[in-house]
Write a protein that holds these residues in place. Structure first.
Motif, PDB file in Angstrom:
ATOM      1  N   ASP A  11      14.975   7.563 -11.952  1.00  0.00           N
ATOM      2  CA  ASP A  11      15.062   6.230 -12.559  1.00  0.00           C
ATOM      3  C   ASP A  11      13.945   5.346 -12.000  1.00  0.00           C
ATOM      4  O   ASP A  11      13.925   5.044 -10.808  1.00  0.00           O
ATOM      5  CB  ASP A  11      16.423   5.612 -12.250  1.00  0.00           C
ATOM      6  N   GLY A  12      12.995   4.965 -12.845  1.00  0.00           N
ATOM      7  CA  GLY A  12      11.869   4.155 -12.395  1.00  0.00           C
ATOM      8  C   GLY A  12      11.860   2.749 -12.952  1.00  0.00           C
ATOM      9  O   GLY A  12      10.822   2.107 -13.011  1.00  0.00           O
ATOM     10  N   ARG A  13      13.042   2.274 -13.374  1.00  0.00           N
ATOM     11  CA  ARG A  13      13.093   0.953 -14.021  1.00  0.00           C
ATOM     12  C   ARG A  13      12.769  -0.182 -13.056  1.00  0.00           C
ATOM     13  O   ARG A  13      12.301  -1.229 -13.468  1.00  0.00           O
ATOM     14  CB  ARG A  13      14.492   0.737 -14.617  1.00  0.00           C
ATOM     15  N   THR A  59       4.650   5.487  -5.241  1.00  0.00           N
ATOM     16  CA  THR A  59       4.820   5.425  -6.692  1.00  0.00           C
ATOM     17  C   THR A  59       3.967   6.475  -7.380  1.00  0.00           C
ATOM     18  O   THR A  59       4.406   7.121  -8.347  1.00  0.00           O
ATOM     19  CB  THR A  59       4.457   4.023  -7.215  1.00  0.00           C
ATOM     20  N   ILE A  60       2.751   6.680  -6.881  1.00  0.00           N
ATOM     21  CA  ILE A  60       1.889   7.731  -7.440  1.00  0.00           C
ATOM     22  C   ILE A  60       2.524   9.100  -7.249  1.00  0.00           C
ATOM     23  O   ILE A  60       2.535   9.938  -8.165  1.00  0.00           O
ATOM     24  CB  ILE A  60       0.498   7.668  -6.786  1.00  0.00           C
ATOM     25  N   ASP A  61       3.084   9.347  -6.043  1.00  0.00           N
ATOM     26  CA  ASP A  61       3.773  10.624  -5.804  1.00  0.00           C
ATOM     27  C   ASP A  61       4.949  10.783  -6.754  1.00  0.00           C
ATOM     28  O   ASP A  61       5.228  11.887  -7.250  1.00  0.00           O
ATOM     29  CB  ASP A  61       4.259  10.694  -4.356  1.00  0.00           C
ATOM     30  N   ARG A  62       5.642   9.683  -7.005  1.00  0.00           N
ATOM     31  CA  ARG A  62       6.797   9.715  -7.894  1.00  0.00           C
ATOM     32  C   ARG A  62       6.382  10.054  -9.322  1.00  0.00           C
ATOM     33  O   ARG A  62       7.044  10.844 -10.009  1.00  0.00           O
ATOM     34  CB  ARG A  62       7.479   8.344  -7.848  1.00  0.00           C
ATOM     35  N   VAL A  63       5.292   9.448  -9.777  1.00  0.00           N
ATOM     36  CA  VAL A  63       4.793   9.720 -11.132  1.00  0.00           C
ATOM     37  C   VAL A  63       4.353  11.176 -11.248  1.00  0.00           C
ATOM     38  O   VAL A  63       4.631  11.845 -12.259  1.00  0.00           O
ATOM     39  CB  VAL A  63       3.638   8.771 -11.476  1.00  0.00           C
ATOM     40  N   GLN A  64       3.689  11.675 -10.241  1.00  0.00           N
ATOM     41  CA  GLN A  64       3.285  13.076 -10.266  1.00  0.00           C
ATOM     42  C   GLN A  64       4.490  14.002 -10.323  1.00  0.00           C
ATOM     43  O   GLN A  64       4.479  15.018 -11.024  1.00  0.00           O
ATOM     44  CB  GLN A  64       2.427  13.392  -9.034  1.00  0.00           C
ATOM     45  N   ASP A  99       0.830  -1.199   0.000  1.00  0.00           N
ATOM     46  CA  ASP A  99       0.000   0.000   0.000  1.00  0.00           C
ATOM     47  C   ASP A  99       0.873   1.262   0.000  1.00  0.00           C
ATOM     48  O   ASP A  99       0.642   2.192  -0.783  1.00  0.00           O
ATOM     49  CB  ASP A  99      -0.922  -0.016   1.227  1.00  0.00           C
ATOM     50  N   GLN A 100       1.884   1.288   0.862  1.00  0.00           N
ATOM     51  CA  GLN A 100       2.790   2.435   0.908  1.00  0.00           C
ATOM     52  C   GLN A 100       3.582   2.563  -0.388  1.00  0.00           C
ATOM     53  O   GLN A 100       3.841   3.676  -0.859  1.00  0.00           O
ATOM     54  CB  GLN A 100       3.741   2.296   2.091  1.00  0.00           C
TER      55      GLN A 100
END
Length: 359
Positions: free
Chosen positions: A192-194, A136-141, A130-131
C-alpha cells in the motif's frame, strides 16, 4: 582617493571580491563560519584576503572583558600546537583597525564561540527525507518485481525440479503451453503506497518550517492561495533583509580595515573623507501593480485632505514617505534632499497662510 583604495582591493586578482562574494556568503550560510586571513603590504597598505578551512578551527577566543568581542582564532597545525591569529579589531590607541584575520559567523549567541549553519535546525529532517526517498525507490523497485507461481498437479519434488529445468526463465514475449494439470499465476507484491506522497510533503514542509520558509517556497502549495502566499512571504522577506544587513556590516568592517591600512601606510591621509556605502540588492515581494494603485489613491486622498485643510502639506509628505518606506524604498529623513523638500513644504505653507491672512 578612498574609492581608488577600495577599487584596488576589490579588483585585486587574488581578492576578486565581486566574483567571490557570492560564494563567501553561500558557504557562510552552509558552515556557519568563515576565516579569512589578511596579508597587508606595509609599504602601501594594500590588503589581500586568504581562506582557511573552517574544519581547521581549533577554537575561537573571546575577549575576557567583553565576550561579544572576538580576540583571536586558533587554527589546527600539524604539530598539534595550534596557531592563534589575532582577529581584526579597532586599536583604541591609534584609532585604526588591525589584526591577522576576519572571522565571519552567523547564528552565534553573544556568549558563544562558534557560529552554526543555517541547516542545523533542519539537518535531521533533511537526512530523514533522504532516507525516505531512498526507501521509496527500493519500494517501487519491489513493486515492479514479478514472480511466476506454477502448480503442477500430482508432481513430486523430483518431477517439479525436472519441469523447472526444462521451462527455465521466461523472457518477455515468450510462448508457453501446458495442459489442465498445470496452473501458472503471476504474483506481484501488494504494498500500500497511498501515504507515500503525503509523508514526502510532510517532511518537506517540516524542513521549510525549520528553515523559515513557507510551503509554497519549497514547491508545496498546500492550502495557499495568492493572497495567503503574499502574506506568508512578508516574514521571510524581513528575515532575508535582516541577514542581508548582517552581511552588509561584515563587508563594511572589511572595507574599513582596508582604509585603515592605507592610512597606516601613508597612502591616505589621516583626515581623509572615508565616507562610503555598501550597496545591496533590494529584497522585496511587493506587487508593483498594487503598489502603484495604492500610491495613486493615496496621492489623491492626501491632495483632497490638504485642499480641505484637514492636514498640511508637510504632514501629507510624511504620510507619503512613510508608505514608501513600508514597501521597501529606503528614505533617509536626514539627507539633504528630504531636508530641502521639507523646507520647501514649510515655505509653501507659510506663503499660503500669508495669502490667507491678506485675503
Amino acid at each position: 582617493a578612498v574609492q581608488a583604495v577600495i577599487d584596488t582591493f576589490t579588483d585585486d586578482p587574488v581578492n576578486a571580491f565581486y566574483r567571490k562574494i557570492r560564494d563567501k556568503v553561500r558557504f557562510l550560510t552552509l558552515f556557519g563560519e568563515q576565516v579569512y586571513p589578511v596579508a597587508v603590504n606595509e609599504a602601501n597598505g594594500r590588503v589581500r584576503l586568504g581562506y582557511l578551512d573552517p574544519a581547521l578551527i581549533q577554537s575561537v577566543r573571546l575577549d575576557s572583558d567583553n565576550v561579544e568581542i572576538i580576540d583571536s582564532v586558533v587554527m589546527r597545525t600539524a604539530d598539534g600546537e595550534g596557531r592563534a591569529l589575532s582577529h581584526v579589531k579597532l586599536n583604541d590607541a591609534t584609532g585604526l583597525r588591525e589584526g591577522e584575520c576576519f572571522y565571519w559567523s552567523i547564528n552565534r549567541p553573544p556568549n558563544a564561540e562558534r557560529g552554526t549553519s543555517d541547516l542545523l535546525a533542519c539537518v535531521d529532517w533533511l537526512d530523514a527525507l533522504d532516507q525516505f526517498y531512498l526507501s521509496t525507490i527500493d519500494r517501487v523497485q519491489l513493486q515492479n518485481m514479478l514472480v511466476w507461481d506454477v502448480e503442477v498437479q500430482g508432481a513430486d519434488s523430483k518431477m517439479l525440479a525436472d519441469y523447472m529445468s526444462r521451462v527455465g526463465g521466461l523472457k518477455p514475449g515468450s510462448i508457453r503451453a501446458h495442459n489442465e494439470k498445470t496452473t501458472w499465476k503471476a504474483l506481484t507484491p501488494e504494498i500500500d503506497g497511498r501515504d507515500i506522497a503525503e509523508i514526502g510533503k510532510m517532511l518537506k514542509v517540516w524542513i521549510g518550517v525549520a528553515a523559515g520558509l513557507p510551503p509554497h517556497w519549497i514547491g508545496e502549495a498546500g492550502d495557499s492561495n495568492r493572497a495567503t502566499a503574499a502574506e506568508m512571504g512578508i516574514p521571510v522577506t524581513r528575515s532575508l533583509k535582516s541577514r542581508q544587513e548582517e552581511i552588509r556590516w561584515m563587508i563594511r568592517e572589511l572595507i574599513e580595515f582596508v582604509i585603515d591600512r592605507a592610512i597606516a601606510a601613508g597612502t591616505l591621509s589621516a583626515g581623509v573623507d572615508r565616507t562610503f556605502d555598501v550597496m545591496m540588492s533590494t529584497i522585496s515581494v511587493v506587487d508593483a501593480d498594487k503598489v502603484c494603485g495604492a500610491l495613486q489613491k493615496l496621492t489623491a486622498t492626501l491632495g483632497d485632505a490638504s485642499a480641505q485643510g484637514w492636514i498640511d502639506d508637510a504632514k501629507a509628505g510624511e504620510v507619503y514617505r512613510f508608505l514608501l518606506q513600508q514597501i521597501g524604498v529606503d528614505l533617509n529623513p536626514g539627507n539633504d534632499r528630504i531636508d530641502a523638500i521639507n523646507a520647501a513644504e514649510a515655505l509653501s505653507a507659510e506663503a499660503r497662510a500669508l495669502l490667507s491672512d491678506i485675503a
